[in-house]
Each structure stands twice: as structure tokens, then as C-alpha cells.
Scaffold this motif. Structure first.
Motif, PDB file in Angstrom:
ATOM      1  N   PRO A  51       0.825  -1.222   0.000  1.00 62.47           N
ATOM      2  CA  PRO A  51       0.000   0.000   0.000  1.00 62.47           C
ATOM      3  C   PRO A  51       0.853   1.265   0.000  1.00 62.47           C
ATOM      4  O   PRO A  51       1.952   1.297   0.543  1.00 62.47           O
ATOM      5  N   GLY A  90     -12.293  -1.106  -4.067  1.00 64.80           N
ATOM      6  CA  GLY A  90     -10.849  -1.284  -4.015  1.00 64.80           C
ATOM      7  C   GLY A  90     -10.469  -2.720  -3.762  1.00 64.80           C
ATOM      8  O   GLY A  90      -9.583  -3.279  -4.434  1.00 64.80           O
ATOM      9  N   LEU A  91     -11.112  -3.346  -2.806  1.00 66.64           N
ATOM     10  CA  LEU A  91     -10.847  -4.756  -2.518  1.00 66.64           C
ATOM     11  C   LEU A  91     -11.193  -5.619  -3.730  1.00 66.64           C
ATOM     12  O   LEU A  91     -10.453  -6.548  -4.095  1.00 66.64           O
ATOM     13  N   ALA A 122     -14.303   1.704  -0.841  1.00 64.07           N
ATOM     14  CA  ALA A 122     -13.358   0.775  -0.208  1.00 64.07           C
ATOM     15  C   ALA A 122     -13.616  -0.655  -0.672  1.00 64.07           C
ATOM     16  O   ALA A 122     -12.680  -1.418  -0.936  1.00 64.07           O
ATOM     17  N   GLY A 172      -7.080  -8.902  -2.593  1.00 63.72           N
ATOM     18  CA  GLY A 172      -7.670  -7.873  -1.756  1.00 63.72           C
ATOM     19  C   GLY A 172      -8.129  -8.383  -0.415  1.00 63.72           C
ATOM     20  O   GLY A 172      -8.229  -7.618   0.553  1.00 63.72           O
ATOM     21  N   TYR A 178      -8.632  -5.874  -6.555  1.00 65.67           N
ATOM     22  CA  TYR A 178      -7.532  -6.776  -6.238  1.00 65.67           C
ATOM     23  C   TYR A 178      -7.925  -8.249  -6.357  1.00 65.67           C
ATOM     24  O   TYR A 178      -7.055  -9.113  -6.319  1.00 65.67           O
ATOM     25  N   MET A 222      -6.088  -3.692   1.592  1.00 66.72           N
ATOM     26  CA  MET A 222      -7.426  -3.344   1.128  1.00 66.72           C
ATOM     27  C   MET A 222      -8.503  -3.793   2.095  1.00 66.72           C
ATOM     28  O   MET A 222      -9.512  -3.106   2.297  1.00 66.72           O
ATOM     29  N   ALA A 253      -8.407   3.970  -1.302  1.00 64.07           N
ATOM     30  CA  ALA A 253      -8.786   2.822  -2.133  1.00 64.07           C
ATOM     31  C   ALA A 253      -8.489   3.089  -3.600  1.00 64.07           C
ATOM     32  O   ALA A 253      -7.984   2.216  -4.318  1.00 64.07           O
ATOM     33  N   ASN A 280      -4.601   2.998  -4.506  1.00 61.12           N
ATOM     34  CA  ASN A 280      -3.983   1.675  -4.474  1.00 61.12           C
ATOM     35  C   ASN A 280      -4.585   0.720  -5.489  1.00 61.12           C
ATOM     36  O   ASN A 280      -3.853  -0.060  -6.119  1.00 61.12           O
ATOM     37  N   SER A 281      -5.901   0.782  -5.699  1.00 60.48           N
ATOM     38  CA  SER A 281      -6.484  -0.112  -6.696  1.00 60.48           C
ATOM     39  C   SER A 281      -6.110   0.325  -8.115  1.00 60.48           C
ATOM     40  O   SER A 281      -5.981  -0.510  -9.021  1.00 60.48           O
ATOM     41  N   ASN A 340      -8.743  -1.332   4.861  1.00 59.88           N
ATOM     42  CA  ASN A 340      -9.458  -0.128   4.465  1.00 59.88           C
ATOM     43  C   ASN A 340     -10.968  -0.334   4.553  1.00 59.88           C
ATOM     44  O   ASN A 340     -11.702   0.562   4.980  1.00 59.88           O
TER      45      ASN A 340
END
Length: 602
Positions: A2, A412-413, A409, A420, A416, A427, A310, A313-314, A430
Motif C-alpha cells: 500500500p 478497491g478490494l 473501499a 484484496g 484486487y 485493502m 482505495a 492503491n487499486s 481499508n
């Protein structure tokens, strides 16, 4: 792994250009010297602190958590050292009155600094963040002596602050609280009771903690009309203002939580602790709203923080992760597969995050400028207008931005995939950290009732009109825009519908008051989408102007316009279903008898 980079270019564009911050600061007394260059210098220094000092603590706080031992709380590794750097840098005093050691800058700049550190590590940021509410409360309602003793040390950062409202049996319904305050005859009070869910209620970052506590006097009426507000310090100050004896309060335990492990959420026991009345007796809830409104805008920042984190990073992951080929053929033929950013559904998640991050930033900055005007404008009419808009937008910002922050959020997961769900990528943390934002400082449902019931219907729609007029004037000014007239036309239509839906709810509520509760959350989310649509239109107009005149970064402005288009075509249509649900009324919700919810009848 991250990462977090402060989005300085977007922050400056939003504040200084889309929202015309330079003219805003020039209009405020004693702030004319606050030039774009000075603002940029503050931003850049704050960004270094957030990125280099606070951001590395985000993962540390989640893994280590806080340690509780016999009433004492030890924060995770590095938290105390970071706080000392925060104090040495003068950040606590940035937006406070020079009379108490502050630097005298507008509160909007303090909120923007809070955005940086909040996104870097929400759990760490809560320790100094809650102090701002305590400062605002004491500055607004405290005596000169209380300001001299407590406010100066809160402003310097030597001491931190909390707010102590909730009790195990009452939660949001503060009219049920039982904590007692008995007069001692010397101007002080003995405070007895237990408060729960007190964020940063005990820690090792500062030498003293100033608790702002709600309690009842012996002769107080029942309900919310009988609540008073008290300053209850962890250590009683000496006559010279230093640290004296330990007060009669203690941390009974810290909660084991889903997220924000790096911040201590405490049970505080007040066992005849010495407290001092702040504000009038039995008017404590009125005074506490100064703290609560500060905290609600702060929690709106949390929604933005999780969205921005999120997204950053994503986006990095989507650019690097190779999987499958584009449906139109290879985009990276020299690679075994294409980066997943080529796939429409991944792009949709990324653009949703981007639209909510940049739109949410604009909403918070818009509110921050209103805070400046409400406090600093020399015009009573301007202050009144700012207060009216803040009353409407605070529950929208708090609830809407935390709801879409949690959505972001989760996106974002999802970007991944299976990675994630694994802790090392950050993630899932988050997602866990974001979930609380929809609960504390008033749940989404409470904010929705406040918005629709108190702020809109109880004012006969006048508070709503204070903002819809702003949107109307914007649409009138830009309805013939060469490139954005379609966007402006849609915004104007929704702005009209906003008023029509409000009138419809009000008419139904005259026959059945449950109609307000039944419509409230859908109404709040509808309001949030339109509010962001207005702000996205403002950003689009500015980005288009810069492109046309050859100013700014061309790629940045093109991205602004593309994201505005995405928001209007792929997110704003959510208002259609919300309008239908609002109009369906309370009957589908209330028709089923409570007894028939039982599985025995299923």
C-alpha cells in the motif's frame, strides 16, 4: 504494498480554481495575504508530514493495535513520536485564534490538513482530530478562565480532547443518559457515571486529556432539556496551569473492534471526578452541537479518506496486474496478458472511486469555505446564508460521503480480487476501517432524519432553498455553455425535482409522520447525488475553461471532464430509483405487523 500520495494538484484545483478560493480568502478580514503561493507552501509541507511520518503508521496501527494494562493505554509503535512531530510542526494551532496561541488561519485550511493526515492513517488522525472539536466548544462556550487554562494547551497540542456522550443504555438517545453532576459549592461539580465508545479517551501521546462530558444536574428536567456540559480533565490543572493531581476518572477497558485498531475506543468511568460547567446549565446539548458538527464534518472526511486511499492503491494494482485480454484484442501484445485496467468493469469501479473522491473533496471544501464565512465574514447576511447552507449540507456530507466511502473501499478490494482479501495488501483493512464511519457521530439513519425532518421540513423548506437557489443561479449562468449545456440542463431538472419530492413528502407527512422516516435515507442519498452533481458541473466548467484558454495541465483537465461525464451518465442515474422509492411512501415498509417478522410465519 500500500502507498499514499497526497493529491496536491487536485486539492489546489478544487480549492483555488473550481471553488474560487483565492477570491474567498481575499474577502475575509485579515486573510488577504493568504496567497496561492502561501497556500501551496502549507499544502506541500503538510503533504510531506502525512506521507513520510503518518502514512507508514497505517499498517502498524492495524497489526499492533492499542495495548491496555490496568487503566493505561499504550498506542502502537511510532504513534507517540509522530504526534510529537505534529506538535513541533505547529499543526494543531494552524486554524485557531492567535489570542490562544493559534496561527489565525481560516478553518478551511485546517480541514484540508486534516484530509491529508486522515487519508494517511485514519486511526492516528483521530487522536489530534478530536481535539479540534474540544477547542471549538471551549472557544465558543467557555469562560475566559477556561479558555486560558484549557484552550491554550489544546491549541498548542500539549493536551488533547475528547467528547463523552454515549452510555451503554442510551446510544443516540441522549435524553436517557444517567451520568450525574453534583455541585460542590466552590464552582466545581462531582461527575459520576460511565461513558462508552470514547475514541482516544486514554492514550500516551499527550500529558493530559480534556474530556467534554454530558451529565445531569440534580434538579434537571428529564430528557434532552436537562443535560449540561462539563470540562473534566484527566489531570486537574495547577494554579499555574500545569499538570496537577489525577482526577477521579479512569479507563475501564478498550473495545475489541472490527477496524481502526490503532485508536483506543474506551470505556471511561467517572467516579466523583471534578468537572467544570461549560455554557448554561441544562443547555449542554446545544453547546455540544458545536463539537458534534465539527466531528460530523470530520467524519465526512473519513469517507473521503477511505475513498482516496482505495482509489490510489487499486489504480496502481489495475495498471500492473495482468489478466486476460481486452475484448477488442491485445493491448499489451508483448505481455502474456493485458493489465486489468483495460476491462470495462474494472474501469467502472476505478472511475466510481475517482468520481466520489474528487466530488467528495469538492463537497468538503465547499463546506469548509462556508465554515470560514460563518465565522469570519463581516456581513451578517453572508454569515446567516453560510450557516443555513451548512445546516443542510453537514448531514449530507457526513452520511453520503461515508456511505460512498464504504462503497469505494469495497470496490478497491474487488479490483484486487483474491489478493484484496489478504491482509498484506491493505485493502481489507481499508474496508474494516471505513465501516465505522456510517455509525459514529450519528448513523446514516439519524443523519437522514436530521436532514429531512429538522433541517428541511421543520423550516418549511427554507434551508433547502438556501442551497437550491445556488444551484439554480449556476444553471442559469451556464445553460448556454458551448460544451456542457446538456449537463447543466440535467442538473437544473434534478434541482427542480428535489423541491417537488420534498413537497410531496411534506404533504404525506401531514397525514402520517412515518412518511418522514420511511423516505429519509433515500432522500439523503438523493440529495447527496445532486449535491455532487452540482460540484462536478462546477469542476467541469473550470476544466473546460482552462483547456479552451490553454491553461493548466491539459491531461488533468481532460480527465476532469471525462470523470464528470462518467458521473452524470453512470452514477447520477441512481437518483431515478431513489425518486421512485421515495414516492412509494411508508405503506410497503410499515404494512407488515411486527409479530409477523418471526421466522415461524416464513
Amino acid at each position: 504494498m500500500p502507498r499514499f500520495q497526497v493529491p496536491l494538484r487536485d486539492m489546489q484545483f478544487t480549492l483555488l480554481q473550481a471553488l474560487d478560493g483565492e477570491a474567498h480568502y481575499a474577502s475575509l478580514p485579515a486573510e488577504e495575504s493568504l496567497t496561492p503561493d502561501l497556500i501551496s507552501a502549507i499544502f506541500e509541507e503538510g503533504a510531506r508530514f502525512a506521507e513520510d511520518v503518518v502514512a507508514p503508521l497505517n499498517r502498524v496501527g492495524d497489526v499492533e493495535g492499542c495495548r491496555f494494562d490496568q487503566g493505561e493505554v499504550k498506542t502502537p509503535s511510532g504513534f507517540r513520536q509522530a504526534y510529537q512531530q505534529y506538535v513541533e510542526g505547529g499543526w494543531p494551532s494552524l486554524a485557531h485564534d492567535p489570542a490562544y496561541g493559534g496561527q489565525g488561519l481560516p478553518e478551511s485550511l485546517g480541514m484540508i490538513m486534516n484530509e491529508m493526515i486522515s487519508t494517511a492513517s485514519w486511526a492516528w488522525s483521530m487522536y489530534p482530530g478530536l481535539s479540534h472539536g474540544a477547542m471549538n466548544t471551549i472557544e465558543t462556550h467557555g469562560t475566559d478562565e477556561q479558555k486560558a487554562v484549557y484552550l491554550t494547551r489544546l491549541v498548542s497540542g500539549e493536551w488533547t480532547g475528547t467528547m463523552c456522550l454515549t452510555e451503554a443504555h442510551c446510544g443516540t438517545d441522549l435524553g436517557l443518559l444517567k451520568t450525574r453532576a453534583e455541585p460542590e459549592g466552590d464552582g466545581s461539580y462531582r461527575i459520576t457515571g460511565t461513558k462508552i465508545f470514547i475514541s482516544a479517551g486514554e492514550h500516551d501521546l499527550a500529558e493530559n486529556i480534556v474530556h467534554i462530558v454530558l451529565a445531569r444536574l440534580p434538579d434537571a428536567p428529564q430528557g434532552t432539556q436537562g443535560i449540561s456540559l462539563f470540562i473534566v480533565p484527566k489531570f486537574l490543572p495547577t494554579s499555574e496551569g500545569g499538570i496537577g493531581v489525577r482526577n477521579g476518572l479512569s479507563c475501564g477497558s478498550i473495545e475489541h473492534k472490527m477496524g481502526i485498531h490503532g485508536n483506543a475506543t474506551c470505556v471511561l468511568n467517572f467516579d466523583g471526578a471534578t468537572g467544570f460547567l461549560i455554557g448554561p446549565a441544562n443547555k449542554g446539548l446545544n453547546c455540544m452541537f458545536t463539537f458534534m458538527n465539527t466531528a460530523r464534518l470530520g467524519t465526512a472526511l473519513q469517507g473521503l479518506a477511505h475513498t482516496e486511499w482505495a482509489f490510489q492503491n487499486s489504480l496502481d494494482y489495475a495498471r500492473d496486474r495482468l489478466q486476460m485480454r481486452s475484448l477488442n484484442g491485445p493491448v499489451a501484445p508483448d505481455q502474456p496478458a493485458d493489465p486489468i485496467i483495460v476491462h470495462p468493469e474494472v474501469r467502472k469501479m476505478l472511475l466510481t472511486q475517482k468520481a466520489f473522491a474528487e466530488g467528495g473533496r469538492a463537497l468538503i471544501y465547499y463546506c469548509a469555505l462556508l465554515v470560514d464565512r460563518s465565522k469570519l465574514s463581516t456581513s451578517p447576511a453572508a454569515r446567516e446564508k453560510a450557516d443555513s447552507q451548512l445546516a443542510l449540507l453537514t448531514p449530507i456530507a457526513k452520511a453520503f460521503l461515508t456511505e460512498v466511502g464504504f462503497e469505494s473501499a469495497n470496490h478497491g478490494l474487488q479490483v484486487y480480487g483474491g489478493h484484496g482479501y489478504i491482509a498484506e495488501w491493505g485493502m481489507e483493512q481499508n474496508v474494516r476501517d471505513a465501516r465505522i464511519a456510517m455509525l459514529y457521530e450519528g448513523t446514516t439513519q439519524i443523519q437522514a432524519l436530521d436532514l429531512l425532518g429538522r433541517k428541511v421540513l421543520m423550516t418549511q423548506g427554507e434551508t433547502l432553498k438556501s442551497f437550491t437557489k445556488v444551484i439554480h443561479k449556476f444553471c442559469q449562468a451556464h445553460r448556454e455553455h458551448s460544451a456542457l449545456s446538456e449537463m447543466v440542463t440535467e442538473l437544473a431538472a434534478l434541482n427542480t425535482e428535489w423541491g417537488e419530492l420534498t413537497l410531496g413528502i411534506g404533504m404525506k407527512a401531514m397525514q402520517n409522520r412515518q412518511e418522514v422516516g420511511a423516505a429519509s435515507v433515500d432522500y439523503l442519498m438523493y440529495s447527496g447525488y445532486i449535491t455532487l452533481a452540482y460540484l462536478w458541473a462546477r469542476m467541469a466548467v473550470e476544466a473546460h475553461r482552462q483547456l479552451k484558454e490553454g491553461q493548466g495541465d491539459g491531461g488533468f483537465n481532460q480527465a476532469k471532464l471525462a470523470t464528470a461525464d462518467f458521473y452524470y451518465k453512470r452514477i447520477l442515474p441512481r437518483t431515478r430509483s431513489l425518486a421512485v422509492m421515495i414516492q412509494s411512501g411508508a405503506e410497503p415498509i410499515m404494512a407488515l405487523d411486527a409479530e409477523l417478522f418471526s421466522r415461524e410465519y416464513g
